[in-house]
Design a protein around this motif. Structure first.
Motif, mmCIF file in Angstrom:
data_model
loop_
_atom_site.group_PDB
_atom_site.id
_atom_site.type_symbol
_atom_site.label_atom_id
_atom_site.label_comp_id
_atom_site.label_asym_id
_atom_site.label_seq_id
_atom_site.Cartn_x
_atom_site.Cartn_y
_atom_site.Cartn_z
ATOM 1 N N ASP A 26 0.828 -1.207 0.000
ATOM 2 C CA ASP A 26 0.000 0.000 0.000
ATOM 3 C C ASP A 26 0.864 1.259 0.000
ATOM 4 O O ASP A 26 0.538 2.245 -0.653
ATOM 5 N N GLU A 27 1.976 1.222 0.735
ATOM 6 C CA GLU A 27 2.881 2.368 0.757
ATOM 7 C C GLU A 27 3.504 2.571 -0.617
ATOM 8 O O GLU A 27 3.640 3.705 -1.084
ATOM 9 N N ASP A 28 3.880 1.469 -1.274
ATOM 10 C CA ASP A 28 4.447 1.567 -2.620
ATOM 11 C C ASP A 28 3.422 2.137 -3.594
ATOM 12 O O ASP A 28 3.759 2.957 -4.437
ATOM 13 N N ALA A 29 2.176 1.690 -3.471
ATOM 14 C CA ALA A 29 1.126 2.194 -4.360
ATOM 15 C C ALA A 29 0.922 3.689 -4.143
ATOM 16 O O ALA A 29 0.768 4.449 -5.104
ATOM 17 N N HIS A 30 0.938 4.107 -2.879
ATOM 18 C CA HIS A 30 0.769 5.529 -2.573
ATOM 19 C C HIS A 30 1.948 6.341 -3.118
ATOM 20 O O HIS A 30 1.761 7.412 -3.703
ATOM 21 N N ALA A 31 3.161 5.818 -2.953
ATOM 22 C CA ALA A 31 4.346 6.531 -3.441
ATOM 23 C C ALA A 31 4.327 6.629 -4.966
ATOM 24 O O ALA A 31 4.643 7.686 -5.525
ATOM 25 N N SER A 32 3.943 5.555 -5.654
ATOM 26 C CA SER A 32 3.914 5.614 -7.118
ATOM 27 C C SER A 32 2.790 6.527 -7.608
ATOM 28 O O SER A 32 2.946 7.206 -8.618
ATOM 29 N N GLU A 33 1.679 6.586 -6.880
ATOM 30 C CA GLU A 33 0.591 7.500 -7.248
ATOM 31 C C GLU A 33 1.034 8.957 -7.056
ATOM 32 O O GLU A 33 0.743 9.817 -7.881
ATOM 33 N N THR A 34 1.764 9.216 -5.986
ATOM 34 C CA THR A 34 2.290 10.560 -5.744
ATOM 35 C C THR A 34 3.294 10.943 -6.839
ATOM 36 O O THR A 34 3.285 12.068 -7.331
ATOM 37 N N PHE A 35 4.149 9.984 -7.214
ATOM 38 C CA PHE A 35 5.120 10.206 -8.287
ATOM 39 C C PHE A 35 4.401 10.517 -9.593
ATOM 40 O O PHE A 35 4.753 11.458 -10.307
ATOM 41 N N ALA A 36 3.359 9.755 -9.904
ATOM 42 C CA ALA A 36 2.582 9.983 -11.124
ATOM 43 C C ALA A 36 1.912 11.352 -11.088
ATOM 44 O O ALA A 36 1.856 12.050 -12.110
ATOM 45 N N GLN A 37 1.434 11.771 -9.929
ATOM 46 C CA GLN A 37 0.791 13.082 -9.810
ATOM 47 C C GLN A 37 1.802 14.201 -10.046
ATOM 48 O O GLN A 37 1.489 15.195 -10.701
ATOM 49 N N ARG A 38 3.037 14.034 -9.543
ATOM 50 C CA ARG A 38 4.076 15.043 -9.785
ATOM 51 C C ARG A 38 4.409 15.134 -11.273
ATOM 52 O O ARG A 38 4.594 16.229 -11.806
ATOM 53 N N ILE A 39 4.477 13.979 -11.943
ATOM 54 C CA ILE A 39 4.730 13.984 -13.382
ATOM 55 C C ILE A 39 3.560 14.638 -14.112
ATOM 56 O O ILE A 39 3.754 15.415 -15.051
ATOM 57 N N ALA A 40 2.328 14.349 -13.671
ATOM 58 C CA ALA A 40 1.143 14.953 -14.297
ATOM 59 C C ALA A 40 1.183 16.471 -14.161
ATOM 60 O O ALA A 40 0.844 17.192 -15.108
ATOM 61 N N ASP A 41 1.596 16.977 -13.005
ATOM 62 C CA ASP A 41 1.710 18.426 -12.815
ATOM 63 C C ASP A 41 2.729 19.024 -13.782
ATOM 64 O O ASP A 41 2.503 20.080 -14.372
ATOM 65 N N GLU A 42 3.848 18.329 -13.956
ATOM 66 C CA GLU A 42 4.880 18.804 -14.889
ATOM 67 C C GLU A 42 4.373 18.755 -16.330
ATOM 68 O O GLU A 42 4.619 19.673 -17.109
ATOM 69 N N LEU A 43 3.678 17.687 -16.685
ATOM 70 C CA LEU A 43 3.118 17.589 -18.036
ATOM 71 C C LEU A 43 2.121 18.696 -18.303
ATOM 72 O O LEU A 43 2.091 19.272 -19.389
ATOM 73 N N LYS A 44 1.304 18.990 -17.308
ATOM 74 C CA LYS A 44 0.289 20.037 -17.478
ATOM 75 C C LYS A 44 0.950 21.401 -17.685
ATOM 76 O O LYS A 44 0.512 22.188 -18.521
ATOM 77 N N ALA A 45 2.022 21.648 -16.942
ATOM 78 C CA ALA A 45 2.682 22.949 -17.045
ATOM 79 C C ALA A 45 3.597 23.053 -18.258
ATOM 80 O O ALA A 45 3.594 24.072 -18.954
ATOM 81 N N GLN A 46 4.375 22.015 -18.540
ATOM 82 C CA GLN A 46 5.406 22.101 -19.568
ATOM 83 C C GLN A 46 5.134 21.269 -20.807
ATOM 84 O O GLN A 46 5.710 21.532 -21.853
ATOM 85 N N GLY A 47 4.341 20.225 -20.674
ATOM 86 C CA GLY A 47 4.097 19.341 -21.806
ATOM 87 C C GLY A 47 5.053 18.176 -21.877
ATOM 88 O O GLY A 47 4.882 17.263 -22.676
ATOM 89 N N SER A 48 6.080 18.197 -20.999
ATOM 90 C CA SER A 48 7.040 17.102 -20.969
ATOM 91 C C SER A 48 7.710 17.050 -19.605
ATOM 92 O O SER A 48 7.668 18.006 -18.840
#
Length: 132
Positions: A26-48
């Motif tokens: 569960d901790e790994d799932a939460h950490a990977s979801e947080t990682f994906a959310q950080r990447i999503a924020d970067e994609l939204k702002a920069q596109g890459s």
């Protein structure tokens, strides 16, 4: 009449028991979801986004998080391992949307204006007979 047979490890109780035996899952799932959310924020702002990865397991994890970030945003993304081992994630059809293209252009202009304000012009002033 066909019997509805389930594999024993797919039963809900078997899955729960497997989760209880791996409390870090569960901790790994939460950490990977947080990682994906950080990447999503970067994609939204920069596109890459470019992600550093030390080994193949981290590269695969970064690519998986990048694809998850695309699903979070509801956009199609591409992932690729670069020659130096980093992982690139980008929206391949970002500029197909005219509004997004205009926002990206305005963002780039704003960044360049800020750089010119901080650092001055890129070329020397030639009006005073300076070096040619």
């Amino acid at each position: 009449m066909a019997d509805r047979v389930r594999r024993i490890n797919s039963a809900p109780t078997a899955r729960r028991q497997a989760r209880e035996q791996r409390p870090w899952a569960d901790e790994d799932a939460h950490a990977s979801e947080t990682f994906a959310q950080r990447i999503a924020d970067e994609l939204k702002a920069q596109g890459s986004a470019v992600i550093a990865a030390a080994d193949d397991a981290q590269r695969e994890s970064a690519r998986k998080a990048g694809r998850r970030a695309g699903r979070i945003l509801g956009r199609s993304v591409r992932t690729m391992v670069l020659s130096d081992g980093r992982v690139a994630v980008w929206e391949h059809d970002r500029h197909a949307n005219p509004l997004q293209a205009r926002l990206d252009e305005q963002r780039a202009t704003r960044i360049l204006d800020e750089a010119y304000r901080r650092n001055g012009p890129l070329l020397p002033d030639l009006s005073d007979g300076g070096p040619r």
